[in-house]
Enzyme design. Structure first.
Site, PDB file in Angstrom:
ATOM      1  N   CYS A   1       1.766 -10.660 -15.886  1.00  0.00           N
ATOM      2  CA  CYS A   1       1.978 -12.034 -16.318  1.00  0.00           C
ATOM      3  C   CYS A   1       1.189 -12.352 -17.576  1.00  0.00           C
ATOM      4  O   CYS A   1       0.102 -11.834 -17.779  1.00  0.00           O
ATOM      5  CB  CYS A   1       1.570 -12.969 -15.192  1.00  0.00           C
ATOM      6  SG  CYS A   1       2.717 -12.863 -13.832  1.00  0.00           S
TER       7      CYS A   1
ATOM      8  N   LYS B   1       1.456  -8.332  -1.919  1.00  0.00           N
ATOM      9  CA  LYS B   1       1.848  -7.604  -3.134  1.00  0.00           C
ATOM     10  C   LYS B   1       0.645  -6.899  -3.755  1.00  0.00           C
ATOM     11  O   LYS B   1       0.727  -5.748  -4.165  1.00  0.00           O
ATOM     12  CB  LYS B   1       2.465  -8.588  -4.139  1.00  0.00           C
ATOM     13  CG  LYS B   1       2.433  -8.140  -5.588  1.00  0.00           C
ATOM     14  CD  LYS B   1       3.149  -9.116  -6.476  1.00  0.00           C
ATOM     15  CE  LYS B   1       2.433  -9.762  -7.624  1.00  0.00           C
ATOM     16  NZ  LYS B   1       1.335  -9.224  -8.315  1.00  0.00           N
ATOM     17  N   ASN B   2      -0.479  -7.612  -3.804  1.00  0.00           N
ATOM     18  CA  ASN B   2      -1.631  -7.061  -4.514  1.00  0.00           C
ATOM     19  C   ASN B   2      -2.439  -6.052  -3.699  1.00  0.00           C
ATOM     20  O   ASN B   2      -3.456  -5.551  -4.176  1.00  0.00           O
ATOM     21  CB  ASN B   2      -2.503  -8.202  -5.062  1.00  0.00           C
ATOM     22  CG  ASN B   2      -1.767  -8.948  -6.167  1.00  0.00           C
ATOM     23  OD1 ASN B   2      -0.743  -8.463  -6.671  1.00  0.00           O
ATOM     24  ND2 ASN B   2      -2.268 -10.109  -6.547  1.00  0.00           N
TER      25      ASN B   2
ATOM     26  N   ARG C   1       1.274  -4.346 -14.196  1.00  0.00           N
ATOM     27  CA  ARG C   1      -0.103  -3.957 -14.498  1.00  0.00           C
ATOM     28  C   ARG C   1      -0.522  -2.711 -13.710  1.00  0.00           C
ATOM     29  O   ARG C   1      -1.531  -2.096 -13.995  1.00  0.00           O
ATOM     30  CB  ARG C   1      -1.086  -5.074 -14.083  1.00  0.00           C
ATOM     31  CG  ARG C   1      -0.776  -6.424 -14.626  1.00  0.00           C
ATOM     32  CD  ARG C   1      -1.373  -6.691 -15.964  1.00  0.00           C
ATOM     33  NE  ARG C   1      -2.780  -6.435 -16.055  1.00  0.00           N
ATOM     34  CZ  ARG C   1      -3.424  -6.274 -17.199  1.00  0.00           C
ATOM     35  NH1 ARG C   1      -2.767  -6.324 -18.330  1.00  0.00           N
ATOM     36  NH2 ARG C   1      -4.716  -6.057 -17.228  1.00  0.00           N
TER      37      ARG C   1
ATOM     38  N   VAL D   1     -11.175 -17.925 -13.907  1.00  0.00           N
ATOM     39  CA  VAL D   1     -10.830 -16.495 -13.836  1.00  0.00           C
ATOM     40  C   VAL D   1     -10.000 -16.070 -15.054  1.00  0.00           C
ATOM     41  O   VAL D   1     -10.282 -15.052 -15.682  1.00  0.00           O
ATOM     42  CB  VAL D   1     -10.101 -16.162 -12.520  1.00  0.00           C
ATOM     43  CG1 VAL D   1      -9.739 -14.683 -12.460  1.00  0.00           C
ATOM     44  CG2 VAL D   1     -10.957 -16.541 -11.326  1.00  0.00           C
TER      45      VAL D   1
ATOM     46  N   ASP E   1      -4.707 -17.614  -8.216  1.00  0.00           N
ATOM     47  CA  ASP E   1      -3.262 -17.616  -7.950  1.00  0.00           C
ATOM     48  C   ASP E   1      -2.821 -18.767  -7.038  1.00  0.00           C
ATOM     49  O   ASP E   1      -1.633 -19.006  -6.880  1.00  0.00           O
ATOM     50  CB  ASP E   1      -2.845 -16.283  -7.315  1.00  0.00           C
ATOM     51  CG  ASP E   1      -3.242 -15.122  -8.178  1.00  0.00           C
ATOM     52  OD1 ASP E   1      -2.505 -14.788  -9.102  1.00  0.00           O
ATOM     53  OD2 ASP E   1      -4.327 -14.556  -7.944  1.00  0.00           O
TER      54      ASP E   1
HETATM   55  C1  EPZ Z   1      -5.384  -9.108 -10.027  1.00  0.00           C
HETATM   56  O1  EPZ Z   1      -5.204  -8.949 -11.428  1.00  0.00           O
HETATM   57  C2  EPZ Z   1      -4.090  -9.657  -9.502  1.00  0.00           C
HETATM   58  N1  EPZ Z   1      -3.024  -8.728  -9.834  1.00  0.00           N
HETATM   59  C3  EPZ Z   1      -3.805 -11.026 -10.098  1.00  0.00           C
HETATM   60  O2  EPZ Z   1      -2.640 -11.538  -9.524  1.00  0.00           O
HETATM   61  C4  EPZ Z   1      -4.973 -11.943  -9.766  1.00  0.00           C
HETATM   62  O3  EPZ Z   1      -4.763 -13.183 -10.396  1.00  0.00           O
HETATM   63  C5  EPZ Z   1      -6.280 -11.327 -10.245  1.00  0.00           C
HETATM   64  O4  EPZ Z   1      -6.442 -10.000  -9.707  1.00  0.00           O
HETATM   65  C6  EPZ Z   1      -7.496 -12.153  -9.851  1.00  0.00           C
HETATM   66  O5  EPZ Z   1      -7.550 -12.291  -8.453  1.00  0.00           O
HETATM   67  C7  EPZ Z   1      -2.832  -7.651  -9.106  1.00  0.00           C
HETATM   68  O6  EPZ Z   1      -3.539  -7.374  -8.137  1.00  0.00           O
HETATM   69  C8  EPZ Z   1      -1.692  -6.774  -9.495  1.00  0.00           C
HETATM   70  P1  EPZ Z   1      -8.867  -9.005 -12.815  1.00  0.00           P
HETATM   71  P2  EPZ Z   1      -6.222  -8.090 -12.274  1.00  0.00           P
HETATM   72  O7  EPZ Z   1      -9.102  -7.668 -13.397  1.00  0.00           O
HETATM   73  O8  EPZ Z   1      -6.783  -7.018 -11.424  1.00  0.00           O
HETATM   74  C9  EPZ Z   1     -10.906  -9.951 -17.066  1.00  0.00           C
HETATM   75  C10 EPZ Z   1      -0.403 -12.184  -9.487  1.00  0.00           C
HETATM   76  O9  EPZ Z   1       0.283 -13.142  -9.897  1.00  0.00           O
HETATM   77  N2  EPZ Z   1     -10.897  -8.492 -17.353  1.00  0.00           N
HETATM   78  O10 EPZ Z   1      -9.644  -9.397 -11.607  1.00  0.00           O
HETATM   79  O11 EPZ Z   1      -5.535  -7.714 -13.539  1.00  0.00           O
HETATM   80  C11 EPZ Z   1      -9.486 -10.531 -17.080  1.00  0.00           C
HETATM   81  O12 EPZ Z   1      -9.043 -10.771 -18.380  1.00  0.00           O
HETATM   82  C12 EPZ Z   1      -1.476 -11.608 -10.370  1.00  0.00           C
HETATM   83  O13 EPZ Z   1      -0.208 -11.639  -8.395  1.00  0.00           O
HETATM   84  C13 EPZ Z   1     -11.457  -8.020 -18.514  1.00  0.00           C
HETATM   85  O14 EPZ Z   1     -11.993  -8.793 -19.325  1.00  0.00           O
HETATM   86  O15 EPZ Z   1      -7.327  -9.205 -12.555  1.00  0.00           O
HETATM   87  C14 EPZ Z   1      -9.655 -11.777 -16.246  1.00  0.00           C
HETATM   88  O16 EPZ Z   1     -10.145 -12.827 -17.052  1.00  0.00           O
HETATM   89  C15 EPZ Z   1      -1.651 -12.398 -11.641  1.00  0.00           C
HETATM   90  N3  EPZ Z   1     -11.403  -6.662 -18.768  1.00  0.00           N
HETATM   91  C16 EPZ Z   1     -10.720 -11.367 -15.225  1.00  0.00           C
HETATM   92  O17 EPZ Z   1     -11.357 -10.201 -15.754  1.00  0.00           O
HETATM   93  C17 EPZ Z   1     -10.824  -5.783 -17.905  1.00  0.00           C
HETATM   94  O18 EPZ Z   1     -10.807  -4.569 -18.193  1.00  0.00           O
HETATM   95  C18 EPZ Z   1     -10.181 -11.050 -13.842  1.00  0.00           C
HETATM   96  O19 EPZ Z   1      -9.121 -10.099 -13.947  1.00  0.00           O
HETATM   97  C19 EPZ Z   1     -10.264  -6.275 -16.704  1.00  0.00           C
HETATM   98  C20 EPZ Z   1     -10.308  -7.637 -16.442  1.00  0.00           C
END
Ligand code: EPZ
Length: 445
Positions: free
Chosen positions: A127, A29-30, A103, A340, A318
């Site tokens: 989520c 999916k991702n 997202r 995370v 995840d």
């Molecule tokens: C991706 O989310 C995945 N989603 C998530 O899977 C996954 O849990 C996550 O990566 C970590 O592996 C998709 O790919 C659609 P991040 P993403 O930006 O990209 C902080 C699922 O169930 N952050 O790596 O949104 C954030 O708050 C989903 O399939 C900021 O602070 O995750 C988090 O604490 C859930 N500012 C951390 O970074 C920002 O601008 C990691 O988030 C962006 C992120």
């Protein structure tokens, strides 16, 4: 909604039957959703195989179609073909229908700015596992030269002087922000250097997609990615990496129910960290080269473990929730430090309601102090087991926690009502058919 304010999509799950059998996972999916966005950047059609039938794919498909991309089925089942010849501006109201549902729309920024010179991005969904800010994305886009105007409806972006390569360093290796930079830099003017990039397998696979389209991207050691912008990109033909989150979810379900599940499509290389933990807990697996991985509970006691979630190559956030259900069946005290997301342990309340003994803490209960340690977030858990789980009424809070609720219901004694199960369709293809194939007793009410 039911009369009690509960969602009316309810699954009645009769627990206590070990899952046995074989299921298949499709493209991740991702990765799939991001590869779909990348089609906007090309001037020729792209072909994506093994696309799962999940809600997130439908949302991205709809958004692409609203922007003039023609999306059709290919010759193979689960193959999609994208023709971006007539990319055009979409109506804001039509885009806004998707506000709050995913997202992924944030990743349309760079491609739309390249194609149209402007973009409108609806309010994001996804989520509810923490505030999930988009500050890294916006900061990066501004550095490329985008002008970002935030309104109550969403974000309007323009690039009056075009998009230009830049030097960036992410405060944290965010998956989404790294993808944002990749999808913007590939066609920006000049070279972009991204430091502290995320290097998840899904990101490497997206880089492969972009390289097929004509991009020049170098992945250096120490999380540095260098992108040389090119004036045009073509289409791609790609078979995505398999969904390692779904694969691990079924593996955890096999362990928690004392079962034996073969996950066709699962790949060892993407799951090494998970496999190590699975083995430490006492689960067994067999890598069926080129086909998948068989996961089973060998009988006897499971062992408690200590683990921390982390960015790749660490233990994925995840994978955490499904595995914790299995840990309720392990002897001793397991410790989980979620580093995370700050609020990804809320679902443990439901497990406690079912008879588990899980306590959550603000402290960093792991070797590495994390960003959440001094910020009042309940982000560590101690799980005391083994616990006999019993049936309960469960309301699904988010995708991964939702699947964990389902696993808990399958492992529990008695019949559980699981409300809001449609949320699981966001990321798990045909999960009800898969449950049936594995011998689970579950029916829609
Ligand atoms: C991706 O989310 C995945 N989603 C998530 O899977 C996954 O849990 C996550 O990566 C970590 O592996 C998709 O790919 C659609 P991040 P993403 O930006 O990209 C902080 C699922 O169930 N952050 O790596 O949104 C954030 O708050 C989903 O399939 C900021 O602070 O995750 C988090 O604490 C859930 N500012 C951390 O970074 C920002 O601008 C990691 O988030 C962006 C992120």
């Amino acid at each position: 909604m039911t009369g009690h304010g509960l969602p009316d999509d309810v699954l009645l799950v009769h627990g206590g039957t070990p899952l046995h059998g074989t299921i298949r996972v499709r493209g991740a999916k991702n990765l799939v959703s991001k590869a779909m966005v990348a089609t906007l950047l090309g001037d020729a059609p792209s072909r994506l195989y093994d696309v799962p039938h999940i809600r997130d794919v439908e949302v991205v498909r709809d958004l692409l179609e609203l922007h003039g991309v023609r999306v059709g089925e290919g010759a193979e089942p689960n193959e999609l073909v994208f023709d971006p010849a007539n990319v055009e501006s979409a109506n804001v109201d039509e885009i806004n229908v998707h506000a709050g549902s995913s997202r992924i729309p944030i990743l349309f920024c760079g491609p739309l700015l390249h194609r149209l010179g402007h973009a409108f991005i609806p309010d994001l969904g996804g989520c509810h596992i923490g505030p999930r800010p988009i500050d890294f994305h916006i900061q990066a886009l501004r550095q490329f030269g985008a002008v970002v105007d935030k309104t109550p409806q969403g974000m309007h972006l323009t690039a009056p002087n075009g998009l230009h390569g830049t030097k960036l360093e992410l405060p944290y290796p965010s998956v989404g922000a790294t993808e944002q930079v990749l999808l913007t830099a590939v066609r920006a003017d000049g070279v972009t250097e991204l430091r502290n990039a995320a290097v998840e397998p899904e990101i490497i696979d997206l880089i492969c997609v972009l390289q097929k389209m004509g991009a020049i991207i170098k992945v250096h050691t120490d999380r540095v990615i260098e992108i040389e912008g090119v004036p045009r990109l073509g289409g791609y033909s790609h078979r995505p990496i398999p969904d390692r989150i779904e694969a691990a979810s079924w593996a955890a379900a096999a362990l928690a129910t004392g079962g034996d599940v073969t996950v066709l499509g699962a790949r060892q290389v993407d799951m090494m960290t998970f496999l190590n933990v699975f083995r430490s807990v006492g689960g067994e697996f067999d890598v069926l080269d080129g086909q998948g991985i068989r996961f089973w509970h060998p009988g006897g006691e499971l062992r408690a473990v200590a683990l921390e979630t982390d960015v790749h190559p660490g233990f994925m956030t995840d994978w955490q929730q499904p595995l914790v259900v299995a840990l309720t069946q392990a002897s001793g005290l397991s410790i989980v430090h979620e580093t995370v997301y700050e609020q990804r342990l809320g679902y443990t309340q439901a497990l406690n309601q079912m008879g588990a003994t899980i306590q959550v803490y603000r402290d960093c209960l792991g070797g590495t102090p994390c960003r959440f340690g001094r910020r009042n977030f309940m982000h560590s858990a101690v799980i005391a087991g083994p616990s006999k789980l019993h049936a309960a009424e469960l309301v699904i809070p988010d995708l991964r926690a939702g699947f964990s609720h389902l696993i808990a219901a399958l492992a529990a004694e008695g019949a559980s009502r699981v409300y809001g199960v449609s949320l699981i369709n966001r990321g798990y293809e045909e999960f009800e058919a898969k449950l049936a194939a594995l011998g689970a007793r579950a029916e829609r009410l």
